[in-house]
Structures are given as C-alpha cells and as structure tokens.
Design a protein around this motif. Structure first.
Motif: not given
Length: 369
Positions: A187-204, A233-242
């Motif tokens: 399910x590649x469509x789930x990865x943007x959410x996972x990445x966004x959640x990780x980004x939010x966790x980083x900010x906190x 914000x634009x890259x927050x949900x990208x599945x790229x590892x950068x």
C-alpha cells in the motif's frame, strides 16, 4: 479495517520503543508526561527500531509482523530492565518562559502557527494528495526496494542486485516494508501519512530538546517558521528519505549541543541512535554524521579537556555503515554507484544528468532559441 488497525499497531510500536530507550538513558523524566515526551519517543523509537531491523535483515532476520514485534519487545524489555538498575541523575528543568506580555503573545502565536501547519500537512497526507510523479526516484528504486523486502520477507541479494542504486542502505525501504507487513499488503498510498506523522514527531521532538535551554518565546516561533515553510510542508509527506535524513541529523545535532551544555553521557547515547539511523538511511548520512561527530569531539575536548573524549562514541553512529558494506561485499555486490567512479570524470557525465540542473536546462533552452 485491517489496514487501519495494522497502521495503528505499527505506529504504536515507535513511541513504546522510544520511551523505553529514553528510560534506559535516564532521560524520560526530563520531558514530563505530555506531548513533548510523545514526540521525542516516537522519533527515537523510529530510529532505534529502524536501525535494529536493518542490522537484523543483514544478519538474515526475516521481516514479518512477528519478527518486528519480537525485535521491538526485546528492545523494550532490555531497556526497561537496564533502566531499573540505573541511578537517575539530577534533571535540569526546562528553560522558563519569559514573563513579559509580548513574549507570551509571541509564544502563543507561534504555537498556533505551528499547530496549524502540522495539522494541515497531516490532513493533506490522509487525503492522499501526494503526487508520485514529483518523486521519480521513489518510483524508480525506493519503493521497489521496499516491495522486495516485503514480498521476500527479508533482504534477498539476488533481487537487490537488479534494483538501481543498490549501494544505498536498507533502513528506509525496511521501514516502508514494515508498514506493508502490518497493513497486510503493498500500500504505497499509506507512506505519505507515515512520513507526515514522522515529520510532526520531529517538530515536537525538536521543541522538547530545545526546551531544555531555549526560552519558548524563541523556540516556538522558530519551529513555527520551520513547520509552515513551503519546502518543509511540501516534502513532509514525500516517501523520499532526504527529509527523514534531515530529521535525524538535526535531532543528533540538538542532543549533541545539549551534551556540550549538560555533560551527561546519556545525551551522546541518544545522538548515536539518531546518527546510526541516518547512516543506514542514505550514504549522505555517513558524511554528515562523521562531520558532526568530529566537530562535537573537538568542542568537547576544548570545553571539558580529557573528559570530552567521551564524544568519540558518536563515531559509532556513522560506523554502522560498515555492517552494510560487509553485507554487500559478502554477497558480491558493489558498495558504490558507478556514477561516482573516478573514470567517469573523463566522460560527459553532466550532459547525461542535465535534467537535475534547472539552470543548465534553462541555458540549453536559450541556446536552442
């Protein structure tokens, strides 16, 4: 229903593992019991579990739901048992909030902007508005690597050798494959959410770390600028590892800076986890991690003299890449991209990659006209 439950179970593992590791280091009590601890626990757990699973895959560990749960349980049990026998050092209170009305208003406005930015990114990720065409490399080799780990239930060298850029370490594809395993399908469509959640966790998590010494009327507006910046914000949900690599290096920088102010070895241990994950997510993480380790070691020696040599343990983080190179060598796979072969300097290397330089494309377009 299976996807939602699996995704929730997957994401629950990270803060549990992260909290256990913070407890082992004696740092859990330093961040209270609220959102700050949750964000740092999530980021720490993601890094620690990712590094552990990557090393396990190199050693032949199969990737299934039960193997992931077993590794997570072993980490939690080991950390909790180790933490029970550790004497908690005195904690340092977070930086106090400045008392002026202006500072309080700056803090509130910054917190509101930060919350809106992160929430908007999470909503966008849930709606699935990520455009795969914007991340060509993700479709070219990052997602195929995750698919091979998921379907082969581990690292298969025969499959790995046919994918582009096989020299990149396996942490990011492995964590993506973990999500596939928990949700029961590719399910590649789930990865943007996972990445966004990780980004939010980083900010906190960044707020939690900065809150040790930086006044909130400075830290919260600064993080609000980060969380609402167009590129972040634009890259927050990208599945790229950068961007994930940037999270890990930034977290390692913050924990190392705290160690320079508060010389507890626990901060170095936390930084090592972030640096190890960074080195196993992309080769650039090794360079950034080694540079950070050298700088902190030099600063530590200057500040604490002989006691500053403890910062040398930071080199263990980027040193994790040696395990990956050993795995590649054992299976007869190259450890670097042919794009970086010195012999390529005699060939028109740039002309074959002009699409990566907008300025070069623009100049070529002007010449053709």
């Amino acid at each position: 229903m299976r996807v939602a439950v699996g995704l929730a179970a997957n994401d629950l593992l990270f803060p549990v593992v992260g909290f256990a590791f913070l407890y082992l280091l004696g740092l859990a009590a330093s961040f209270g019991n609220g959102l700050r601890l949750l964000g740092l626990s999530y980021l720490t757990g993601w890094a620690l579990l990712g590094a552990a699973l990557s090393i396990g895959l190199m050693l032949g560990l199969p990737l299934t739901i039960w193997s992931v749960v077993a590794v997570a349980a072993a980490l939690v049990a080991g950390c909790m048992l180790g933490g029970r026998h550790r004497q908690a050092p005195p904690s340092v209170d977070p930086a106090p909030v400045a008392g002026s009305a202006l500072n309080r208003w700056v803090t509130r406005i910054g917190a509101a902007l930060l919350g809106v930015g992160v929430l908007a990114a999470l909503i966008t990720a849930v709606r699935g508005e990520w455009n795969p065409a914007s991340d060509y490399d993700a479709l070219w080799f990052w997602l195929p690597k995750a698919a091979t780990i998921y379907y082969a239930h581990g690292l298969d060298p025969q499959l790995w050798r046919v994918i582009a850029h096989l020299e990149y370490p396996p942490l990011m594809p492995a964590m993506t494959a973990v999500t596939f395993a928990f949700t029961g399908g590719f399910h590649p469509s789930l990865i943007p959410f996972q990445q966004a959640l990780l980004g939010a966790a980083f900010v906190v998590a960044a707020f939690a770390l900065l809150d040790r010494f930086v006044p909130r009327w400075l830290s919260i507006p600064a993080l609000a600028l980060l969380g609402t910046a167009p590129w972040f914000w634009a890259k927050l949900e990208s599945p790229m590892p950068d961007q994930t690599l940037a999270y890990l290096i930034a977290a390692a920088m913050l924990t190392s800076a705290i160690w320079l102010c508060e010389p507890r070895t626990a901060w170095l241990g936390l930084a090592v986890v972030f640096l190890a994950a960074a080195s196993l997510i992309k080769l650039e993480g090794v360079l950034f991690g080694a540079a950070l380790a050298v700088v902190v070691l030099g600063a530590g020696l200057a500040r604490y003299r002989h006691a500053g040599v403890r910062a040398g343990i930071l080199l263990l983080g980027p040193g994790a890449i040696l395990l990956w190179h050993a795995w590649l060598g054992w299976h007869g796979l190259r450890g670097s991209s042919p794009d970086y072969d010195p012999r390529e300097s005699r060939r028109p290397w740039l002309s074959r990659r002009e699409d990566r330089s907008p300025a070069l494309l623009a100049s070529r377009h002007g010449e053709s006209r």
